[in-house]
Design a protein around this motif. Structure first.
Motif, short mmCIF file in Angstrom:
data_model
loop_
_atom_site.label_atom_id
_atom_site.label_comp_id
_atom_site.label_asym_id
_atom_site.label_seq_id
_atom_site.Cartn_x
_atom_site.Cartn_y
_atom_site.Cartn_z
N GLY A 91 6.04 24.39 23.80
CA GLY A 91 5.75 24.35 22.37
C GLY A 91 6.99 24.00 21.55
N ARG A 92 8.14 24.49 21.99
CA ARG A 92 9.41 24.19 21.32
C ARG A 92 9.70 22.69 21.44
N TRP A 93 9.47 22.16 22.64
CA TRP A 93 9.68 20.72 22.86
C TRP A 93 8.72 19.90 21.99
N VAL A 94 7.45 20.32 21.94
CA VAL A 94 6.45 19.58 21.15
C VAL A 94 6.86 19.55 19.67
N LEU A 95 7.28 20.69 19.14
CA LEU A 95 7.69 20.77 17.74
C LEU A 95 8.83 19.80 17.44
N ARG A 96 9.83 19.82 18.31
CA ARG A 96 11.01 18.99 18.13
C ARG A 96 10.66 17.50 18.17
N GLU A 97 9.89 17.16 19.18
CA GLU A 97 9.50 15.76 19.38
C GLU A 97 8.59 15.26 18.24
N ALA A 135 14.54 25.06 13.67
CA ALA A 135 15.41 24.21 14.49
C ALA A 135 14.85 22.79 14.59
N ALA A 136 13.54 22.68 14.77
CA ALA A 136 12.93 21.35 14.91
C ALA A 136 13.08 20.55 13.62
N LEU A 137 12.88 21.21 12.47
CA LEU A 137 13.00 20.52 11.18
C LEU A 137 14.44 20.06 10.94
N SER A 138 15.39 20.95 11.21
CA SER A 138 16.77 20.57 10.90
C SER A 138 17.28 19.53 11.90
N ASP A 139 16.87 19.65 13.14
CA ASP A 139 17.25 18.64 14.14
C ASP A 139 16.74 17.25 13.75
N ALA A 140 15.52 17.20 13.20
CA ALA A 140 14.91 15.90 12.86
C ALA A 140 15.29 15.44 11.45
N GLY A 141 15.83 16.36 10.66
CA GLY A 141 16.09 16.03 9.26
C GLY A 141 14.78 15.84 8.50
N LEU A 142 13.81 16.66 8.85
CA LEU A 142 12.48 16.55 8.24
C LEU A 142 12.29 17.71 7.26
N PRO A 161 -1.82 41.88 11.88
CA PRO A 161 -0.63 42.12 11.05
C PRO A 161 0.53 41.19 11.39
N LEU A 162 0.75 40.96 12.70
CA LEU A 162 1.83 40.06 13.12
C LEU A 162 1.55 38.64 12.63
N ALA A 163 0.30 38.20 12.80
CA ALA A 163 -0.05 36.84 12.39
C ALA A 163 0.19 36.66 10.90
N ILE A 164 -0.22 37.64 10.10
CA ILE A 164 -0.04 37.53 8.65
C ILE A 164 1.45 37.49 8.30
N GLU A 165 2.22 38.34 8.96
CA GLU A 165 3.67 38.38 8.69
C GLU A 165 4.31 37.02 8.98
N LEU A 166 4.04 36.48 10.17
CA LEU A 166 4.68 35.21 10.55
C LEU A 166 4.13 34.04 9.75
N MET A 167 2.83 34.06 9.45
CA MET A 167 2.27 32.99 8.62
C MET A 167 2.91 33.00 7.24
N ASN A 168 3.15 34.20 6.69
CA ASN A 168 3.81 34.28 5.38
C ASN A 168 5.21 33.70 5.43
N GLU A 169 5.94 33.99 6.52
CA GLU A 169 7.30 33.43 6.64
C GLU A 169 7.27 31.91 6.70
N LEU A 170 6.33 31.39 7.50
CA LEU A 170 6.24 29.93 7.66
C LEU A 170 5.81 29.27 6.35
N ALA A 171 4.84 29.88 5.68
CA ALA A 171 4.37 29.32 4.41
C ALA A 171 5.50 29.36 3.37
N ALA A 172 6.29 30.44 3.40
CA ALA A 172 7.40 30.55 2.44
C ALA A 172 8.45 29.46 2.67
N MET A 173 8.56 29.00 3.91
CA MET A 173 9.47 27.89 4.21
C MET A 173 8.95 26.56 3.65
#
Ligand code: C2E
Ligand code: MG
Ligand code: MG
Ligand code: MG
Length: 285
Positions: A91-97, A135-142, A161-173
């Motif tokens: 998944g990390r590789w997919v994000l980066r690519e 990391a994927a965004l900064s590596d790609a300059g996206l 609860p975990l899903a909501i917490e992490l989704m909030n972090e991602l959405a805040a980005m």
């Protein structure tokens, strides 16, 4: 007699289990090797705004280019990757690519063009997703505005609860979150209001039944109506026929993804769609 049979089938059962375990270990080892040797690749499938005839984004879909077996579909190896935990690395590789490829397309693409990436529950459970996205965004300059993450209802429901917490972090980005395969899980439309999700992808099983099945049509148009009233964007998945497009447009869904527009393609072939020309797309109205 009965006891004998019982003992025999127990023996058979445990040797089957052992064989399954052996196969899983071998498969996991093979996948590790494939990651090292760069055998995974991404195909991309366009999402079309049917009304404006613009490609608004692409979904990244992973494939395994196996030296002796050809191109293997994710349905065959994602379950094992999830089971073994290797999905975190894959998944990390997919994000980066995906981010790198999207960056290359941006100059030619429509404003707001996004690449969307499928996410597995394991990437949430091990809390690697936020750092991996950064990391994927900064590596790609996206910019985060150009990235979308596809999350399933079952991922969310596994640990709410975990899903909501992490989704909030991602959405805040500034990353867009969408619900994949919507309608196949158990979350209600009402529950969506509690998630920082801005887009729904209607599962292709509903679309496949249009216009044959009146129930699927009623459900699809109800989902579209409610999603729109909640301010959500909607994409129909698995669109294969003009009759489906006609129904979707009439129901208020402009965004479509499916073989009718294009199969998932290697990046070089998809570039033709993105370079301003949508003239290859069959006229639908
Ligand atoms: P998905 O995310 O729901 O992706 C859509 C699937 O529908 C893709 O299958 C796509 O090729 C297929 N499809 C698109 N248009 C049509 C159509 O008009 N008709 C039909 N019958 N099918 C259509 P694919 O590429 O085999 O991927 C299958 C699933 O594997 C994906 O379903 C997703 O759940 C998973 N997957 C793929 N790539 C990744 C990845 O990078 N990470 C993770 N975690 N899962 C992935
Ligand atoms: Mg998807
Ligand atoms: Mg889907
Ligand atoms: Mg899926």
């Amino acid at each position: 007699q009965a006891k004998e049979t019982g003992r025999d089938s127990l023996k058979l059962f445990s040797s089957e289990m052992a064989e399954k375990t052996r196969q899983k270990l071998a498969g996991t080892e093979d996948m590790r090797r494939a990651l090292r040797e760069n055998e995974f690749l991404l195909h991309f499938q366009p999402q079309l705004n049917q009304r404006s005839a613009k490609i608004v984004g692409v979904e990244a879909l992973v494939r395994w280019q196996y030296p002796t077996r050809g191109l293997i579909s994710p349905a065959e190896f994602i379950p094992l990757a999830e089971d073994s935990g290797l999905i975190v690395l894959l998944g990390r590789w997919v994000l980066r690519e995906a981010c790198r490829q999207c960056r290359r397309w941006l100059a030619d693409a429509e404003p707001g063009f996004r690449v969307s990436v499928n996410v597995s529950a394991r990437q949430f459970k091990e809390r690697t997703i936020v750092a991996d996205v950064e990391a994927a965004l900064s590596d790609a300059g996206l910019s985060p505005q150009n990235l979308e993450l596809e999350i399933t209802e079952s991922l969310i429901m596994q640990d709410l609860p975990l899903a909501i917490e992490l989704m909030n972090e991602l959405a805040a980005m500034g990353v867009t979150l969408s619900i994949d395969d919507f309608g196949t899980g158990y979350s209600s439309l009402a529950a969506l209001k509690r998630f920082p999700v801005s887009k729904l992808k209607i599962d292709k099983s509903f679309i496949a039944d249009i216009p044959r099945d009146a129930d699927s049509m009623a459900l699809t148009s109800a989902i579209i109506t409610i999603a729109r009233s909640l301010g959500l964007q909607i994409v129909a998945e698995g669109v294969e026929t003009e009759a489906q497009v006609k129904f979707l447009l009439e129901s208020g869904c402009d965004h479509i993804q499916g073989y009718l527009v294009s199969r998932p393609l290697p990046p070089a072939e998809l570039s033709m769609f993105i370079n301003g020309s949508t003239s290859d797309i069959p006229p639908l109205n």
